[in-house]
Design a protein around this motif. Structure first.
Motif, PDB file in Angstrom:
ATOM      1  N   HIS A 104      44.229  79.328  22.556  1.00  0.00           N
ATOM      2  CA  HIS A 104      44.904  79.045  23.821  1.00  0.00           C
ATOM      3  C   HIS A 104      46.079  80.000  24.030  1.00  0.00           C
ATOM      4  CE1 HIS A 104      42.679  75.413  24.766  1.00  0.00           C
ATOM      5  NE2 HIS A 104      42.878  74.954  23.540  1.00  0.00           N
ATOM      6  N   VAL A 105      46.319  80.344  25.273  1.00  0.00           N
ATOM      7  CA  VAL A 105      47.470  81.158  25.657  1.00  0.00           C
ATOM      8  C   VAL A 105      48.380  80.266  26.485  1.00  0.00           C
ATOM      9  CG1 VAL A 105      48.258  83.231  26.848  1.00  0.00           C
ATOM     10  CG2 VAL A 105      46.083  83.260  25.629  1.00  0.00           C
ATOM     11  N   TRP A 106      49.398  79.685  25.848  1.00  0.00           N
ATOM     12  CA  TRP A 106      50.238  78.686  26.495  1.00  0.00           C
ATOM     13  C   TRP A 106      51.298  79.325  27.390  1.00  0.00           C
ATOM     14  CZ3 TRP A 106      47.713  74.494  25.989  1.00  0.00           C
ATOM     15  CH2 TRP A 106      47.166  74.078  24.773  1.00  0.00           C
ATOM     16  N   ARG A 107      51.655  78.585  28.425  1.00  0.00           N
ATOM     17  CA  ARG A 107      52.812  78.930  29.257  1.00  0.00           C
ATOM     18  C   ARG A 107      53.436  77.629  29.747  1.00  0.00           C
ATOM     19  NH1 ARG A 107      51.535  78.506  34.933  1.00  0.00           N
ATOM     20  NH2 ARG A 107      53.532  79.489  35.334  1.00  0.00           N
ATOM     21  N   LEU A 108      54.772  77.608  29.754  1.00  0.00           N
ATOM     22  CA  LEU A 108      55.487  76.449  30.280  1.00  0.00           C
ATOM     23  C   LEU A 108      55.246  76.342  31.773  1.00  0.00           C
ATOM     24  CD1 LEU A 108      58.859  76.749  28.326  1.00  0.00           C
ATOM     25  CD2 LEU A 108      57.219  74.872  28.152  1.00  0.00           C
ATOM     26  N   LYS A 109      54.979  75.131  32.242  1.00  0.00           N
ATOM     27  CA  LYS A 109      54.601  74.947  33.640  1.00  0.00           C
ATOM     28  C   LYS A 109      55.245  73.694  34.205  1.00  0.00           C
ATOM     29  CE  LYS A 109      50.569  74.478  36.670  1.00  0.00           C
ATOM     30  NZ  LYS A 109      49.085  74.393  36.744  1.00  0.00           N
ATOM     31  N   HIS A 110      55.623  73.806  35.473  1.00  0.00           N
ATOM     32  CA  HIS A 110      56.101  72.642  36.223  1.00  0.00           C
ATOM     33  C   HIS A 110      54.951  72.082  37.047  1.00  0.00           C
ATOM     34  CE1 HIS A 110      58.533  70.015  38.721  1.00  0.00           C
ATOM     35  NE2 HIS A 110      58.022  70.597  39.798  1.00  0.00           N
ATOM     36  N   PHE A 111      54.685  70.790  36.889  1.00  0.00           N
ATOM     37  CA  PHE A 111      53.577  70.127  37.575  1.00  0.00           C
ATOM     38  C   PHE A 111      54.113  69.357  38.775  1.00  0.00           C
ATOM     39  CE2 PHE A 111      52.282  70.760  33.221  1.00  0.00           C
ATOM     40  CZ  PHE A 111      50.962  71.183  33.328  1.00  0.00           C
ATOM     41  N   ASN A 112      53.603  69.714  39.963  1.00  0.00           N
ATOM     42  CA  ASN A 112      54.031  69.023  41.179  1.00  0.00           C
ATOM     43  C   ASN A 112      53.399  67.642  41.317  1.00  0.00           C
ATOM     44  OD1 ASN A 112      55.576  71.250  42.040  1.00  0.00           O
ATOM     45  ND2 ASN A 112      53.750  72.237  42.875  1.00  0.00           N
ATOM     46  N   LYS A 113      52.255  67.447  40.668  1.00  0.00           N
ATOM     47  CA  LYS A 113      51.555  66.168  40.709  1.00  0.00           C
ATOM     48  C   LYS A 113      51.487  65.585  39.310  1.00  0.00           C
ATOM     49  CE  LYS A 113      48.744  67.516  44.698  1.00  0.00           C
ATOM     50  NZ  LYS A 113      47.374  67.679  45.235  1.00  0.00           N
ATOM     51  N   PRO A 114      51.232  64.293  39.184  1.00  0.00           N
ATOM     52  CA  PRO A 114      51.147  63.678  37.849  1.00  0.00           C
ATOM     53  C   PRO A 114      50.113  64.375  36.978  1.00  0.00           C
ATOM     54  CG  PRO A 114      51.235  61.984  39.532  1.00  0.00           C
ATOM     55  CD  PRO A 114      51.102  63.279  40.262  1.00  0.00           C
ATOM     56  N   ALA A 115      50.509  64.704  35.762  1.00  0.00           N
ATOM     57  CA  ALA A 115      49.632  65.389  34.817  1.00  0.00           C
ATOM     58  C   ALA A 115      49.694  64.668  33.481  1.00  0.00           C
ATOM     59  CB  ALA A 115      50.044  66.855  34.653  1.00  0.00           C
ATOM     60  N   TYR A 116      48.601  64.788  32.710  1.00  0.00           N
ATOM     61  CA  TYR A 116      48.478  64.078  31.446  1.00  0.00           C
ATOM     62  C   TYR A 116      48.101  65.052  30.348  1.00  0.00           C
ATOM     63  CZ  TYR A 116      48.559  59.818  34.227  1.00  0.00           C
ATOM     64  OH  TYR A 116      48.930  58.809  35.088  1.00  0.00           O
ATOM     65  N   CYS A 117      48.524  64.732  29.145  1.00  0.00           N
ATOM     66  CA  CYS A 117      48.243  65.545  27.972  1.00  0.00           C
ATOM     67  C   CYS A 117      46.788  65.345  27.561  1.00  0.00           C
ATOM     68  CB  CYS A 117      49.182  65.173  26.827  1.00  0.00           C
ATOM     69  SG  CYS A 117      48.879  66.073  25.288  1.00  0.00           S
ATOM     70  N   THR A 122      45.957  71.223  28.940  1.00  0.00           N
ATOM     71  CA  THR A 122      47.363  70.856  29.108  1.00  0.00           C
ATOM     72  C   THR A 122      47.815  69.934  27.981  1.00  0.00           C
ATOM     73  OG1 THR A 122      47.083  71.020  31.501  1.00  0.00           O
ATOM     74  CG2 THR A 122      49.030  69.850  30.713  1.00  0.00           C
ATOM     75  N   VAL A 123      48.996  70.219  27.427  1.00  0.00           N
ATOM     76  CA  VAL A 123      49.532  69.406  26.338  1.00  0.00           C
ATOM     77  C   VAL A 123      51.050  69.327  26.464  1.00  0.00           C
ATOM     78  CG1 VAL A 123      47.681  69.927  24.673  1.00  0.00           C
ATOM     79  CG2 VAL A 123      49.683  71.425  24.826  1.00  0.00           C
ATOM     80  N   GLU A 126      38.795  68.430  30.864  1.00  0.00           N
ATOM     81  CA  GLU A 126      38.919  67.090  31.438  1.00  0.00           C
ATOM     82  C   GLU A 126      40.303  66.860  32.024  1.00  0.00           C
ATOM     83  OE1 GLU A 126      37.622  62.531  30.213  1.00  0.00           O
ATOM     84  OE2 GLU A 126      38.079  64.015  28.670  1.00  0.00           O
ATOM     85  N   GLY A 127      40.330  66.278  33.233  1.00  0.00           N
ATOM     86  CA  GLY A 127      41.571  65.816  33.844  1.00  0.00           C
ATOM     87  C   GLY A 127      42.408  66.906  34.481  1.00  0.00           C
ATOM     88  N   ASN A 128      43.451  66.441  35.213  1.00  0.00           N
ATOM     89  CA  ASN A 128      44.502  67.293  35.795  1.00  0.00           C
ATOM     90  C   ASN A 128      43.965  68.293  36.830  1.00  0.00           C
ATOM     91  OD1 ASN A 128      46.457  66.101  34.053  1.00  0.00           O
ATOM     92  ND2 ASN A 128      45.854  67.519  32.421  1.00  0.00           N
ATOM     93  N   TYR A 129      42.883  67.923  37.500  1.00  0.00           N
ATOM     94  CA  TYR A 129      42.358  68.801  38.546  1.00  0.00           C
ATOM     95  C   TYR A 129      41.931  67.953  39.740  1.00  0.00           C
ATOM     96  CZ  TYR A 129      40.603  73.235  40.301  1.00  0.00           C
ATOM     97  OH  TYR A 129      40.435  74.382  41.034  1.00  0.00           O
ATOM     98  N   PRO A 130      42.870  67.597  40.616  1.00  0.00           N
ATOM     99  CA  PRO A 130      42.516  66.775  41.780  1.00  0.00           C
ATOM    100  C   PRO A 130      41.717  67.566  42.806  1.00  0.00           C
ATOM    101  CG  PRO A 130      44.823  67.430  41.881  1.00  0.00           C
ATOM    102  CD  PRO A 130      44.310  67.919  40.563  1.00  0.00           C
ATOM    103  N   ALA A 131      40.517  67.118  43.081  1.00  0.00           N
ATOM    104  CA  ALA A 131      39.653  67.771  44.061  1.00  0.00           C
ATOM    105  C   ALA A 131      38.513  66.820  44.384  1.00  0.00           C
ATOM    106  CB  ALA A 131      39.119  69.099  43.532  1.00  0.00           C
TER     107      ALA A 131
END
Length: 652
Positions: free
Chosen positions: A46-59, A82-83, A115-120
């Motif tokens: 994985h190539v991690w980057r710190l991110k701000h989530f505008n919508k609810p997100a889960y690990c 996402t973690v 899985e998860g964190n992709y509202p569509a």
């Protein structure tokens, strides 16, 4: 509830994996440092980057919500896994595979579900996937398909790569190259010639990479570094056009970092290269044997010239067409090819679809050479000449003086030039001061111009403060100095002119020839006709009036296939926006070659109620030679230009 660690379907069934105890199994990189020097370290990492989530997100690991202010958690740039920061060390190495270890017959591309964190909306049932109450829903990283967990069983496991199939290099198309140096059979004459050609190609590549990157010999490239192969065999899908992406993250307000992450997610990360790290040579070497590939250059006009020079030096058998995503300040080439005057945050998915629908046309490139005169009295050395190739334009005088002052100020105070809008305001300030100071007044008395062996008569014309040679119909960020051509496609003819003072710069030892103004009035500008346009400017105000539409064009002087210019004093000059101060010299400009470029599709005009009150549009016809299988052919391109409406709707 499914977990991505157990139910994420891998593309190639493994790929390169690191042990769970390895400290480098997941790399945490800062936001402006997304990839390593090798572009992709290893599959599964994985190539991690710190991110701000505008919508609810889960690990994806502990299944708890990411909470906090600012940047709540880590997201993988390649697969969007996402973690929490505290969970990153325990995250499995289940990122995407970018290649397969061995080529197998009838190999099938599989989905890579996250899985998860992709509202569509669900691709299967067309209902919304609700992601605000926990980890739910599946999203394929390759084809961008989103499904409910219950709908996943109704979809085939094979992945079609979605709407970007034409651009993507799937992992099953890339495998490590086989070592050929282990064979001890004597080489034939044809094999020896082929090996010599390979060595020449590698020698050219060494001059294209940045000083920080090292290129080894053929034998070293086919070995492995830390278990990762460094030489690959690429076999794309039949009929596809894989996209090679070069990004200059320092162009135009530094938008490239965000675009780099987005394109690494939409495409295979091995297709996206940061020019600031390895230069264009690494990507071109990876794609050198790929048929029908295209190039997307994300940067300014200087970045495009850098990539085109690299293609020339490699002597590729296949010349890939190039599209432009403009990130610079002027972006004249992007405007000319209908890619816009600057990237304003549009959907990269839509931009890639436009590249797929674009048309291949030919664009001229010009060789420029400088030689000092034998009778020069100026001993002070000039600035280094930035380029020896003209892609867009070359100018002497007032506009180069403004650009040179801008360049010096930016070198001294780089923090004041961090956005495109600020850069334009600085240009406006320097242009205003140049209007009053007139540092290049009566420029026509200090230069001589010869076009196709015919000397131009500048003495009997209105005084000029600038001379521009145009290869494309855009300069100064969208200004068309040549002006609109007549609908009558009449080509330029030469006719007798007046006599010049210098017999050396005249024809027939006493009479000189210029281009008739009537013929120039009907001359059309073409980016692929092997002719370059020569235009004069009366001052900074003249160029501003043309840019604002108050004047139709600059002073048309000539349209020719070769130009020789002699200067008598130190003058500011610029090539494609790169300025410098040049001592007295003789300049020779000749046609070098033609390169294929991609012309964007024409804009679509949708009818709406508000469009009734908007200005109508008229079209400028610009002819450009298109490249087809049967050979070059001329295509007329229609570019809309706004004008005032002649009538307004009347409500009865």
């Amino acid at each position: 509830m499914l977990s991505c660690a157990t139910d994420c379907l891998d593309v190639c069934g493994g790929g390169g994996r690191l042990s769970a105890g390895d400290e480098s199994q997941n790399d945490l990189l800062p936001e402006d440092d997304d990839v390593s020097l090798e572009n992709v370290k290893d599959d599964g990492v994985h190539v991690w980057r710190l991110k701000h989530f505008n919508k609810p997100a889960y690990c994806n690991l502990c299944l708890n919500m990411l909470v906090g202010f600012g940047k709540q958690g880590l997201s993988c740039s390649f697969c969007k896994y996402t973690v929490h920061e505290r969970c990153a060390a325990r995250a499995p190495t289940n990122c995407i595979s970018t290649y397969v270890k061995s080529k197998k017959a009838n190999q099938v591309m599989m989905h890579h579900w996250v899985e998860g964190n992709y509202p569509a909306k669900c691709t299967r049932c067309r209902k919304n996937v609700k992601t605000y109450n926990g980890i739910t829903g599946l999203h394929c990283r390759w084809c961008q398909m989103t499904l409910h967990n219950k709908c996943a069983s109704q979809v085939k496991p094979e992945c079609t790569l979605g709407e970007l199939r034409d651009h993507i290099l799937p992992p099953i198309a890339i495998c490590p190259a086989v070592l050929e140096r282990q064979r001890s059979v004597p080489l034939t004459q044809n094999q020896s010639n082929r090996k010599l050609a390979i060595n020449r190609s590698e020698s050219a590549l060494q001059g294209l990479t940045s000083p920080g990157s090292s290129q080894g010999s053929r034998e070293e490239e086919t070995t492995q570094v830390n278990g990762v192969p460094t030489s690959f065999q690429v076999t794309p899908f039949p009929g596809s056009h894989p996209l090679l992406v070069f990004i200059n993250r320092k162009s135009g307000g530094k938008q490239g970092a965000r675009i780099l992450r987005k394109l690494q997610y939409l495409l295979n990360p091995r297709q996206v290269y940061d020019l600031g790290r390895s230069g264009p040579g690494l990507g071109l070497q990876f794609f050198k044997d790929v048929p029908n590939f295209r190039i997307l250059c994300c940067g300014g006009d200087g970045t495009v010239g850098w990539v085109l020079d690299a293609i020339d030096k490699l002597h590729l058998n296949y010349k890939p067409p190039l599209a432009v995503l403009p990130l610079g300040t002027g972006n004249d080439l992007g405007r000319c090819l209908r890619w816009g005057g600057g990237y304003e945050g549009e959907s990269l998915f839509k931009i890639l679809k436009k590249v797929e629908k674009s048309q291949v046309v030919a664009m001229d490139r010009w060789q420029i050479e400088f030689s000092p005169p034998s009778d020069s009295t100026d001993d002070e050395p000039g600035d280094p000449i930035p380029y020896n190739i003209i892609n867009n334009y070359f100018s002497i005088g007032v506009d180069a003086s403004i650009a040179h002052r801008f360049h010096l100020m930016r070198e001294k105070y780089p923090e004041r030039f961090n956005s495109r809008m600020k850069n334009k305001l600085w240009y406006f300030e320097f242009g205003t001061s140049e209007t009053f100071s007139a540092t290049c007044k009566r420029l026509h008395e200090e230069i001589d111009i010869m076009c196709d062996g015919v000397a131009l008569d500048l003495a009997n014309r209105p005084p000029l403060e600038g001379i521009a040679l145009l290869n494309i119909p855009s300069i100064y960020g969208g200004c068309n100095l040549w002006g609109e051509g007549s609908t009558n496609k009449k080509r330029v003819k030469k006719s007798p002119g007046t006599k010049r003072k210098d017999d050396k710069w005249s024809t027939d030892q006493g009479s000189s020839v210029s281009l008739a103004s009537m013929d120039l009035h009907f001359a059309m500008q073409d980016i692929g006709d092997k002719l370059i346009e020569v235009v004069g400017m009366e001052g900074a105000m003249h160029a501003g009036q043309v840019r604002a539409g108050l004047r139709s064009s600059g002073r048309r002087l000539a349209q020719c296939s070769s130009v020789v210019i002699r200067t008598r004093k130190r003058l500011p000059m610029q090539i494609d926006g790169e300025p410098w101060m040049q001592p007295p010299c003789t300049i020779h400009i000749t046609h070098k070659n033609q390169v294929p470029v991609l012309m964007g599709p024409p804009p679509s005009h949708k009818m709406s109620f508000m469009n009734m009150f908007k200005a109508k549009e008229k079209d400028i016809l610009i002819s450009a030679p298109s490249l087809t299988a049967s050979g070059p052919s001329t295509t007329v391109v229609s570019i809309p230009v706004p004008s005032m409406p002649s009538t307004f709707p009347i409500k009865r």
